[in-house]
Design a protein around this motif. Structure first.
Motif, mmCIF file in Angstrom:
data_model
loop_
_atom_site.group_PDB
_atom_site.id
_atom_site.type_symbol
_atom_site.label_atom_id
_atom_site.label_comp_id
_atom_site.label_asym_id
_atom_site.label_seq_id
_atom_site.Cartn_x
_atom_site.Cartn_y
_atom_site.Cartn_z
ATOM 1 N N THR A 83 2.437 -2.548 -12.862
ATOM 2 C CA THR A 83 3.890 -2.576 -12.033
ATOM 3 C C THR A 83 3.363 -3.565 -11.650
ATOM 4 O O THR A 83 4.092 -4.197 -11.629
ATOM 5 N N MET A 84 4.924 -3.037 -11.538
ATOM 6 C CA MET A 84 5.958 -4.085 -10.626
ATOM 7 C C MET A 84 5.759 -3.456 -8.970
ATOM 8 O O MET A 84 5.410 -2.165 -8.890
ATOM 9 N N LEU A 85 7.108 -4.486 -7.908
ATOM 10 C CA LEU A 85 7.477 -3.978 -7.331
ATOM 11 C C LEU A 85 8.152 -2.998 -7.284
ATOM 12 O O LEU A 85 9.010 -2.315 -8.152
ATOM 13 N N GLN A 86 7.626 -1.237 -5.773
ATOM 14 C CA GLN A 86 9.283 0.001 -6.014
ATOM 15 C C GLN A 86 10.405 -1.241 -6.539
ATOM 16 O O GLN A 86 11.061 -1.000 -5.988
ATOM 17 N N ASN A 88 13.373 0.820 -5.887
ATOM 18 C CA ASN A 88 14.606 2.297 -5.701
ATOM 19 C C ASN A 88 14.022 2.618 -3.845
ATOM 20 O O ASN A 88 12.846 3.083 -3.371
ATOM 21 N N MET A 89 14.876 1.347 -3.116
ATOM 22 C CA MET A 89 14.164 2.585 -1.412
ATOM 23 C C MET A 89 13.742 3.270 -1.336
ATOM 24 O O MET A 89 12.778 3.868 -0.640
ATOM 25 N N GLU A 90 14.359 4.552 -1.037
ATOM 26 C CA GLU A 90 14.153 5.774 -0.903
ATOM 27 C C GLU A 90 13.389 6.781 -1.907
ATOM 28 O O GLU A 90 13.435 7.754 -1.424
ATOM 29 N N ILE A 91 13.405 6.253 -3.381
ATOM 30 C CA ILE A 91 12.824 7.570 -3.865
ATOM 31 C C ILE A 91 11.394 6.916 -3.756
ATOM 32 O O ILE A 91 10.639 6.117 -4.221
ATOM 33 N N ASP A 97 -2.013 4.799 -8.887
ATOM 34 C CA ASP A 97 -2.862 4.542 -8.733
ATOM 35 C C ASP A 97 -4.261 5.871 -8.386
ATOM 36 O O ASP A 97 -4.917 6.037 -9.123
ATOM 37 N N ALA B 200 3.701 -10.477 -3.516
ATOM 38 C CA ALA B 200 4.260 -9.146 -2.959
ATOM 39 C C ALA B 200 3.696 -8.056 -4.242
ATOM 40 O O ALA B 200 4.663 -8.534 -5.264
ATOM 41 N N ASP B 201 2.280 -7.373 -4.085
ATOM 42 C CA ASP B 201 2.165 -6.269 -5.238
ATOM 43 C C ASP B 201 2.641 -5.332 -4.369
ATOM 44 O O ASP B 201 2.418 -4.992 -2.943
ATOM 45 N N GLU B 202 3.074 -3.550 -5.438
ATOM 46 C CA GLU B 202 2.925 -2.602 -4.376
ATOM 47 C C GLU B 202 1.752 -2.299 -4.110
ATOM 48 O O GLU B 202 2.145 -1.316 -2.455
ATOM 49 N N GLU B 203 1.010 -2.921 -4.665
ATOM 50 C CA GLU B 203 -0.854 -2.205 -3.924
ATOM 51 C C GLU B 203 -0.859 -2.516 -2.848
ATOM 52 O O GLU B 203 -1.354 -1.685 -1.695
ATOM 53 N N MET B 205 1.034 -3.861 -0.558
ATOM 54 C CA MET B 205 2.716 -3.401 0.274
ATOM 55 C C MET B 205 1.790 -1.638 0.514
ATOM 56 O O MET B 205 1.791 -1.337 2.165
ATOM 57 N N ARG B 206 1.212 -0.686 0.027
ATOM 58 C CA ARG B 206 0.893 0.122 0.184
ATOM 59 C C ARG B 206 -0.509 0.555 1.096
ATOM 60 O O ARG B 206 -0.251 1.197 2.359
ATOM 61 N N PRO B 244 8.922 3.428 -0.503
ATOM 62 C CA PRO B 244 9.688 1.704 -0.711
ATOM 63 C C PRO B 244 10.491 1.696 0.784
ATOM 64 O O PRO B 244 9.415 1.120 2.050
ATOM 65 N N VAL B 266 10.190 -9.112 1.221
ATOM 66 C CA VAL B 266 9.603 -7.871 1.585
ATOM 67 C C VAL B 266 9.588 -6.559 1.726
ATOM 68 O O VAL B 266 10.226 -5.846 1.999
ATOM 69 N N LYS B 269 12.895 -7.320 4.706
ATOM 70 C CA LYS B 269 13.979 -6.748 3.670
ATOM 71 C C LYS B 269 13.764 -5.284 3.664
ATOM 72 O O LYS B 269 14.436 -4.769 3.512
ATOM 73 N N ARG B 270 12.152 -4.233 3.253
ATOM 74 C CA ARG B 270 12.223 -3.313 3.550
ATOM 75 C C ARG B 270 12.605 -2.550 5.273
ATOM 76 O O ARG B 270 12.807 -1.658 5.613
#
Lengths: 478, 478
Positions: A83-86, A88-91, A97, B200-203, B205-206, B244, B266, B269-270
């Motif tokens: 899995t990668m970073l999301q 799109n910012m808004e979605i 997980d 950075a990875d999404e997990e 970050m979350r 995000p 990241v 940017k967010r």
């Protein structure tokens, strides 16, 4: 060698090495591909389970045992996925997980996502198959964005072709038969008291609109199980709850010239705004970006519900297909052409019937979506039907039953403690005729997911997920 | 008279009559005014009750008895008010119809709106006061749009002035004292394990973002009662849940050059995307359209919570005021100039203290929002403070108490069955010094609303709602 010669020699070598690097980068760039895969389903078709299983099969596809029909795996060119970073910012994120934890926990259950849009990005690393490509670049990446959205939004697209009058007429006609006749009574009675030429006020608008919303909810209800319901946001309002965009309903034209601020005029204006600010916005912001589309249906449920629900699902599927047909001459449908090139209809929960019924399941779905005479109009979009199971919950057991060999299904039905063995009956291979519905012939059950050995990183048993993946991604990992 | 003369005579009369009509229409148009009134509040200040009462007082203001300070009523020029069709397609309706039913039902209770934006349009008919205006047009209409939005969104505006680094530094400094120190421990510990330069990875970050969100929720919690909390959408995510845009948190710069795709990069940017797509979007779509702004606060609750909560509320109010100050040279704050010309700070629930404490309540609020030295920078925006009660729930009763005459408050406290008479104590007229907080001195209670005689169309008792209305609308109904 003069200093000058030395310098130019070094420079030439540097240049060569730089060029090679640049070429390599460029090739990498050319080899890296992106694809936006949209997944939607009609009313409770197991969409979240499907996407969760799809992601899981890809993340754990390296063993190869589970995806024999995914060519890149079969050919040993699959290098792994993550899995990668999301993107799109808004979605909102598709919470794989969370869902995988629900599905593979101690008390395994089917995950259920919140209504609305969500997405997740995977990176799939693979070896290109072509000789030249293989030499230039030993590994390429396919970036796969999986987008999950409610089927109701897809069913809104046909509205773009309809005027308020045409839509109202269509709905009033629908309400003359089947369960809609009974369920629409309260709404139609409230509507009947309105004078379309009368001055609109918000409280009355809200009242009839609430009646209409309740009618749509009742149609979708477990007991009725209808699919072709518009406008979709009336069923999934989100942040538009109580907004004028969702405060209208079909209305018969009162005749003559309708004045500004009259009920009819305000209804029509809001319908047009809905088309513009909800449907067209979904098309522009999301739908136009999709490369491939999957539509999931639960055929067994439709069969259980009887002919009205079944025919309504067929109407819904045809409505969706019309949005993809090029024969249509209207401006809107032509917009579809550039992007989506593959459309997959999936009958889910195939494991809920015995294995020998799977071909019929697929054939039946095929009959529902593709009228042979019209096949030509889909040229350019490859349409496929498939019966599969995202998570196999049952086993097929063949037993003698009073002298006949029958295929039974063994599994734990939803809401029960113990396994049962049952004969779920046969799936008709063609569209059921009216006589087929006579006795309440179909009574398919939902089953609980099995305990997954190895938990989150265990193998999730599936049926034909690899065929779905091959159809959707196979040509992108060559 | 020749035919020609006749014709021209008639034509002239026609022309005159037409001109008069046009002039009349034009004047009507000129007399009709629109105003967008924004109402927001810090954490549970009784915003829904305030707006419901405001609408109710206007709809039922024709009797005149209830709004003596609203000049158009006092001068007998008020001709009535009614609700109109909702003005904007996408914005949910402020459900006055529901809220007034809750407030005036058999078991009266304070209504609570869903979080988010909503609005309602009223039309107020009145006689213009000027001699000429009166002659040309006997009646004019003020269209009043009342817009209800969460205080959290207003508190986001100061973010537009801050870089990610500046915001992070500010927040880390906040977390070194008061309740934030304790409440931020888990988040800061999780954050401490991250290398800002790492990929950075999404997990992950979350994970840290969830810790940070929980920290904000704990700060806002009933027990802690802090007000100055950013980013606001972390507390009211709506359809952005799991996106995000809401998956980041403050982070210390790791030093050196931060690479693309690193945690710090990241996060930053967010944060910038949040400013751009959430805060600036709110500003452009909504805030820039407001003509007047009301900010509600519950001072008693802040006093109950003690010095941290009280000082935090003051910080929040100052943050809001800074967004309106023209002295600031940055681009953003100058954008405010054209529209909002009146800003009203309201201390709600004034009836929860005895009548003789009301002046102190107002004075205290005044001290909190207007630092005398800075008053000049607010020129152009008229700022006023007012203590009021949207719905009076208590009576002030003066009694002898061990030889002293004290003002008691009589009413039914929230969650209790019976009326009580209590001495809620005194409101300090200036900002409490540290010694004032020594004993848990303040213990103000919330009260249940009274039963309204006449139900939905009865009179709702209030305190100084008319003064608020006069300040906000008085100059528009001249």
């Amino acid at each position: 060698m003069s200093t000058l010669q030395k310098m130019s020699h070094f420079s030439f070598t540097d240049l060569l090495s730089e060029s090679r690097k640049a070429l390599n980068d460029l090739t990498h760039l050319a080899m890296d591909r992106r694809i936006r895969l949209a997944v939607t389903g009609l009313n409770q078709s197991g969409k979240t389970a499907f996407i969760t299983s799809l992601i899981h099969q890809l993340l754990h596809g390296l063993g190869g045992a589970n995806l024999p029909f995914f060519s890149v795996v079969a050919e040993n060119r699959f290098l792994g996925a993550k899995t990668m970073l999301q993107p799109n910012m808004e979605i909102p994120a598709f919470r794989y997980d969370q869902f995988i934890a629900t599905l593979t926990g101690n008390k395994p259950d089917f995950p259920r996502a919140t209504d609305g849009l969500s997405e997740i990005r995977l990176a799939i690393r693979f070896q290109p198959s072509g000789m030249i490509a293989k030499q230039i670049s030993p590994a390429a990446t396919l970036y796969l964005d999986i987008v999950d959205y409610p089927g109701e939004w897809l069913l809104d697209l046909p509205l773009l072709d309809l005027s308020f009058k045409a839509w109202s007429d269509q709905l009033f006609a629908f309400c003359q038969e089947g369960p809609r006749e009974r369920l629409s009574a309260a709404w139609l009675s409230a509507l009947g008291e309105l004078d379309g030429n009368g001055a609109a006020d918000e409280e009355t608008m809200r009242l009839v609109s609430q009646h209409f919303t309740r009618f749509l909810q009742d149609c979708r209800d477990q007991k009725t199980g209808l699919s072709y319901l518009q406008p979709g946001r009336f069923l999934i309002p989100g942040e538009l709850k109580d907004a004028p965009l969702l405060t209208f309903c079909p209305m018969a034209h009162p005749g003559g010239v309708v004045g500004e601020g009259s009920f009819y005029e305000v209804m029509e204006k809001r319908f047009e705004s809905y088309k513009d600010r909800v449907v067209r916005k979904f098309y522009q912001d999301h739908f136009s970006q999709f490369d491939r589309q999957i539509v999931l249906v639960d055929l067994q449920k439709a069969l259980n519900h009887g002919p009205n629900s079944f025919n309504d699902m067929q109407n819904a599927l045809q409505g969706i297909l019309n949005s993809f047909s090029y024969g249509h001459s209207n401006l809107f449908t032509r917009l579809f052409q550039p992007k989506i090139d593959k459309l997959l209809f999936v009958a889910t929960k195939a494991d809920h019937v015995a294995a020998n019924q799977h071909p019929n399941l697929e054939r039946l779905l095929n009959r529902m979506v593709v009228r042979p005479a019209n096949e030509a109009i889909f040229q350019g979009v490859e349409v496929k039907t498939l019966a599969l199971s995202s998570v196999v919950c049952t086993q097929t057991v063949v037993r003698d039953h009073h002298g006949r060999r029958l295929s039974f299904v063994k599994g734990r039905p939803k809401g029960r403690d113990k396994e049962v063995m049952l004969f779920p009956g046969e799936i008709p291979e063609s569209l059921p005729s009216s006589s087929d519905w006579e006795e309440s012939r179909f009574n398919f059950l939902d089953f609980q997911p099995p305990t997954i050995v190895g938990g989150r990183s265990g193998q999730i048993p599936h049926l034909r997920m690899d065929q779905a993946i091959e159809f959707l991604l196979g040509d992108k990992v060559l």
